[in-house]
Design a protein around this motif. Structure first.
Motif, PDB file in Angstrom:
ATOM      1  N   VAL A   1      15.226 -29.631 -28.895  1.00 24.66           N
ATOM      2  CA  VAL A   1      16.102 -28.482 -29.128  1.00 24.66           C
ATOM      3  C   VAL A   1      15.293 -27.183 -29.129  1.00 24.66           C
ATOM      4  CG1 VAL A   1      17.621 -27.397 -30.860  1.00 24.66           C
ATOM      5  CG2 VAL A   1      17.851 -29.831 -30.350  1.00 24.66           C
ATOM      6  N   ILE A   2      14.011 -27.273 -29.508  1.00 27.00           N
ATOM      7  CA  ILE A   2      13.148 -26.084 -29.556  1.00 27.00           C
ATOM      8  C   ILE A   2      13.126 -25.347 -28.222  1.00 27.00           C
ATOM      9  CG2 ILE A   2      10.755 -25.293 -29.781  1.00 27.00           C
ATOM     10  CD1 ILE A   2      10.333 -27.581 -31.790  1.00 27.00           C
ATOM     11  N   GLY A   3      13.120 -26.092 -27.117  1.00 30.17           N
ATOM     12  CA  GLY A   3      13.004 -25.482 -25.797  1.00 30.17           C
ATOM     13  C   GLY A   3      14.299 -24.967 -25.204  1.00 30.17           C
ATOM     14  N   LEU A   4      15.405 -25.083 -25.923  1.00 28.69           N
ATOM     15  CA  LEU A   4      16.690 -24.630 -25.377  1.00 28.69           C
ATOM     16  C   LEU A   4      16.895 -23.140 -25.585  1.00 28.69           C
ATOM     17  CD1 LEU A   4      19.141 -27.428 -26.606  1.00 28.69           C
ATOM     18  CD2 LEU A   4      18.103 -27.177 -24.342  1.00 28.69           C
ATOM     19  N   PRO A   5      17.419 -22.455 -24.561  1.00 26.38           N
ATOM     20  CA  PRO A   5      17.771 -21.055 -24.776  1.00 26.38           C
ATOM     21  C   PRO A   5      18.924 -20.977 -25.787  1.00 26.38           C
ATOM     22  CG  PRO A   5      18.357 -21.771 -22.540  1.00 26.38           C
ATOM     23  CD  PRO A   5      17.666 -22.904 -23.203  1.00 26.38           C
ATOM     24  N   PRO A   6      19.035 -19.873 -26.517  1.00 28.34           N
ATOM     25  CA  PRO A   6      20.039 -19.767 -27.588  1.00 28.34           C
ATOM     26  C   PRO A   6      21.454 -19.469 -27.088  1.00 28.34           C
ATOM     27  CG  PRO A   6      18.771 -17.770 -27.478  1.00 28.34           C
ATOM     28  CD  PRO A   6      18.172 -18.709 -26.459  1.00 28.34           C
ATOM     29  N   ILE A   7      21.935 -20.268 -26.139  1.00 24.62           N
ATOM     30  CA  ILE A   7      23.289 -20.083 -25.609  1.00 24.62           C
ATOM     31  C   ILE A   7      24.309 -20.613 -26.611  1.00 24.62           C
ATOM     32  CG2 ILE A   7      24.886 -20.724 -23.742  1.00 24.62           C
ATOM     33  CD1 ILE A   7      22.300 -20.941 -21.950  1.00 24.62           C
TER      34      ILE A   7
ATOM     35  N   TYR B   1      22.844 -24.313 -18.939  1.00 23.77           N
ATOM     36  CA  TYR B   1      21.637 -25.077 -19.252  1.00 23.77           C
ATOM     37  C   TYR B   1      21.204 -25.858 -18.014  1.00 23.77           C
ATOM     38  CZ  TYR B   1      22.243 -24.118 -24.206  1.00 23.77           C
ATOM     39  OH  TYR B   1      22.351 -23.504 -25.419  1.00 23.77           O
ATOM     40  N   ASN B   2      19.948 -26.175 -17.951  1.00 18.45           N
ATOM     41  CA  ASN B   2      19.406 -26.922 -16.819  1.00 18.45           C
ATOM     42  C   ASN B   2      19.589 -28.422 -17.068  1.00 18.45           C
ATOM     43  OD1 ASN B   2      18.034 -27.608 -14.494  1.00 18.45           O
ATOM     44  ND2 ASN B   2      16.033 -27.485 -15.482  1.00 18.45           N
ATOM     45  N   LEU B   3      20.781 -28.930 -16.746  1.00 15.98           N
ATOM     46  CA  LEU B   3      21.039 -30.354 -16.898  1.00 15.98           C
ATOM     47  C   LEU B   3      22.195 -30.756 -15.991  1.00 15.98           C
ATOM     48  CD1 LEU B   3      23.094 -31.365 -20.009  1.00 15.98           C
ATOM     49  CD2 LEU B   3      22.888 -29.006 -19.316  1.00 15.98           C
ATOM     50  N   SER B   4      22.329 -32.046 -15.799  1.00 15.96           N
ATOM     51  CA  SER B   4      23.423 -32.587 -15.011  1.00 15.96           C
ATOM     52  C   SER B   4      24.653 -32.690 -15.899  1.00 15.96           C
ATOM     53  CB  SER B   4      23.023 -33.962 -14.481  1.00 15.96           C
ATOM     54  OG  SER B   4      24.093 -34.560 -13.798  1.00 15.96           O
ATOM     55  N   TYR B   5      25.790 -32.181 -15.432  1.00 15.04           N
ATOM     56  CA  TYR B   5      27.008 -32.275 -16.225  1.00 15.04           C
ATOM     57  C   TYR B   5      28.201 -32.448 -15.306  1.00 15.04           C
ATOM     58  CZ  TYR B   5      29.047 -27.756 -15.146  1.00 15.04           C
ATOM     59  OH  TYR B   5      29.649 -26.719 -14.500  1.00 15.04           O
ATOM     60  N   LEU B   6      29.272 -32.989 -15.879  1.00  8.69           N
ATOM     61  CA  LEU B   6      30.534 -33.141 -15.174  1.00  8.69           C
ATOM     62  C   LEU B   6      31.620 -32.551 -16.069  1.00  8.69           C
ATOM     63  CD1 LEU B   6      32.296 -34.456 -12.874  1.00  8.69           C
ATOM     64  CD2 LEU B   6      32.491 -36.418 -14.402  1.00  8.69           C
TER      65      LEU B   6
ATOM     66  N   ASP C   1      26.190 -29.485 -30.357  1.00  8.99           N
ATOM     67  CA  ASP C   1      26.104 -29.226 -28.925  1.00  8.99           C
ATOM     68  C   ASP C   1      24.653 -29.129 -28.469  1.00  8.99           C
ATOM     69  OD1 ASP C   1      28.859 -29.188 -28.659  1.00  8.99           O
ATOM     70  OD2 ASP C   1      29.000 -27.003 -28.831  1.00  8.99           O
ATOM     71  N   ARG C   2      23.851 -28.427 -29.240  1.00  8.85           N
ATOM     72  CA  ARG C   2      22.446 -28.262 -28.865  1.00  8.85           C
ATOM     73  C   ARG C   2      21.716 -29.602 -28.823  1.00  8.85           C
ATOM     74  NH1 ARG C   2      20.356 -23.413 -28.528  1.00  8.85           N
ATOM     75  NH2 ARG C   2      18.320 -23.968 -29.329  1.00  8.85           N
ATOM     76  N   LEU C   3      22.008 -30.489 -29.750  1.00  4.52           N
ATOM     77  CA  LEU C   3      21.356 -31.791 -29.753  1.00  4.52           C
ATOM     78  C   LEU C   3      21.860 -32.652 -28.595  1.00  4.52           C
ATOM     79  CD1 LEU C   3      19.255 -33.587 -30.976  1.00  4.52           C
ATOM     80  CD2 LEU C   3      20.865 -34.196 -32.776  1.00  4.52           C
ATOM     81  N   LEU C   4      23.149 -32.597 -28.281  1.00  7.97           N
ATOM     82  CA  LEU C   4      23.674 -33.322 -27.121  1.00  7.97           C
ATOM     83  C   LEU C   4      23.018 -32.836 -25.825  1.00  7.97           C
ATOM     84  CD1 LEU C   4      27.492 -33.466 -27.948  1.00  7.97           C
ATOM     85  CD2 LEU C   4      25.929 -35.417 -27.791  1.00  7.97           C
ATOM     86  N   ILE C   5      22.875 -31.540 -25.691  1.00  5.15           N
ATOM     87  CA  ILE C   5      22.241 -30.956 -24.507  1.00  5.15           C
ATOM     88  C   ILE C   5      20.785 -31.398 -24.417  1.00  5.15           C
ATOM     89  CG2 ILE C   5      21.471 -28.769 -23.480  1.00  5.15           C
ATOM     90  CD1 ILE C   5      24.144 -27.588 -24.782  1.00  5.15           C
ATOM     91  N   ALA C   6      20.082 -31.337 -25.540  1.00  2.00           N
ATOM     92  CA  ALA C   6      18.674 -31.752 -25.551  1.00  2.00           C
ATOM     93  C   ALA C   6      18.542 -33.229 -25.190  1.00  2.00           C
ATOM     94  CB  ALA C   6      18.057 -31.487 -26.930  1.00  2.00           C
ATOM     95  N   GLN C   7      19.409 -34.070 -25.731  1.00  2.00           N
ATOM     96  CA  GLN C   7      19.364 -35.504 -25.399  1.00  2.00           C
ATOM     97  C   GLN C   7      19.599 -35.720 -23.911  1.00  2.00           C
ATOM     98  OE1 GLN C   7      22.247 -37.361 -28.152  1.00  2.00           O
ATOM     99  NE2 GLN C   7      20.542 -38.701 -28.733  1.00  2.00           N
ATOM    100  N   ALA C   8      20.619 -35.084 -23.367  1.00  6.58           N
ATOM    101  CA  ALA C   8      20.944 -35.264 -21.953  1.00  6.58           C
ATOM    102  C   ALA C   8      19.800 -34.790 -21.062  1.00  6.58           C
ATOM    103  CB  ALA C   8      22.231 -34.521 -21.608  1.00  6.58           C
ATOM    104  N   ARG C   9      19.235 -33.642 -21.365  1.00  4.92           N
ATOM    105  CA  ARG C   9      18.119 -33.127 -20.559  1.00  4.92           C
ATOM    106  C   ARG C   9      16.906 -34.029 -20.660  1.00  4.92           C
ATOM    107  NH1 ARG C   9      17.095 -26.856 -21.547  1.00  4.92           N
ATOM    108  NH2 ARG C   9      15.290 -27.416 -20.319  1.00  4.92           N
ATOM    109  N   ARG C  10      16.555 -34.403 -21.868  1.00  4.87           N
ATOM    110  CA  ARG C  10      15.353 -35.194 -22.090  1.00  4.87           C
ATOM    111  C   ARG C  10      15.448 -36.571 -21.450  1.00  4.87           C
ATOM    112  NH1 ARG C  10      12.256 -38.350 -25.020  1.00  4.87           N
ATOM    113  NH2 ARG C  10      13.675 -39.341 -26.445  1.00  4.87           N
ATOM    114  N   ARG C  11      16.628 -37.148 -21.450  1.00  2.00           N
ATOM    115  CA  ARG C  11      16.814 -38.512 -20.956  1.00  2.00           C
ATOM    116  C   ARG C  11      17.355 -38.568 -19.531  1.00  2.00           C
ATOM    117  NH1 ARG C  11      17.574 -42.168 -25.702  1.00  2.00           N
ATOM    118  NH2 ARG C  11      17.018 -40.953 -27.532  1.00  2.00           N
ATOM    119  N   GLY C  12      17.607 -37.403 -18.924  1.00  6.86           N
ATOM    120  CA  GLY C  12      18.104 -37.368 -17.552  1.00  6.86           C
ATOM    121  C   GLY C  12      19.517 -37.912 -17.405  1.00  6.86           C
ATOM    122  N   LEU C  13      20.355 -37.674 -18.418  1.00  4.96           N
ATOM    123  CA  LEU C  13      21.732 -38.161 -18.401  1.00  4.96           C
ATOM    124  C   LEU C  13      22.691 -37.053 -17.983  1.00  4.96           C
ATOM    125  CD1 LEU C  13      21.675 -40.089 -21.809  1.00  4.96           C
ATOM    126  CD2 LEU C  13      21.478 -41.057 -19.502  1.00  4.96           C
TER     127      LEU C  13
END
Length: 115
Positions: free
Chosen positions: A70-76, A106-111, A82-94
């Motif tokens: 979560v430390i590396g996430l911009p403060p959007i 955010y820089n992650l894959s989403y649908l 939400d921030r923890l879900l985003i961090a999990q998805a980014r870190r795990r490539g989900l």
């Protein structure tokens, strides 16, 4: 939001219903559902953990590295769930299925859930 939710679009529904897809539900979501239900902010009386199992989804635990990411996430987002879900998805490539359109920033894959 269950597979039968009217808020889900056809693509999201198709993915969630496909038994060949590995669908993960984060402990973050279970935590948030439980808190909101206990405060009367969500009309849900079942067990999120049982729903995960019944739908043959996989439970995704929170580990220290997820929380630290979560430390590396911009403060959007200010919402810690939400921030923890985003961090999990980014870190795990989900890919994150969400109705929150701020996710695209955010820089992650989403649908989008309504897709």
């Amino acid at each position: 939001m269950g597979q039968r939710s009217p808020r889900l679009g056809p693509r999201a529904r198709e993915i969630l219903s496909d038994p060949t897809q590995a669908i993960y539900v984060s402990a973050v979501s279970v935590w948030e559902i439980s808190i909101k239900a206990s405060l009367g902010k969500l009309a849900y009386s079942g067990s999120p953990t049982e729903a995960i199992s019944q739908n043959q989804f996989r439970s995704l635990s929170i580990v220290s590295r997820d929380a630290e990411a979560v430390i590396g996430l911009p403060p959007i987002h200010k919402d810690p769930f939400d921030r923890l879900l985003i961090a999990q998805a980014r870190r795990r490539g989900l890919t994150l299925i969400t109705s929150d359109h701020e996710i695209v920033r955010y820089n992650l894959s989403y649908l989008p859930a309504e897709a």
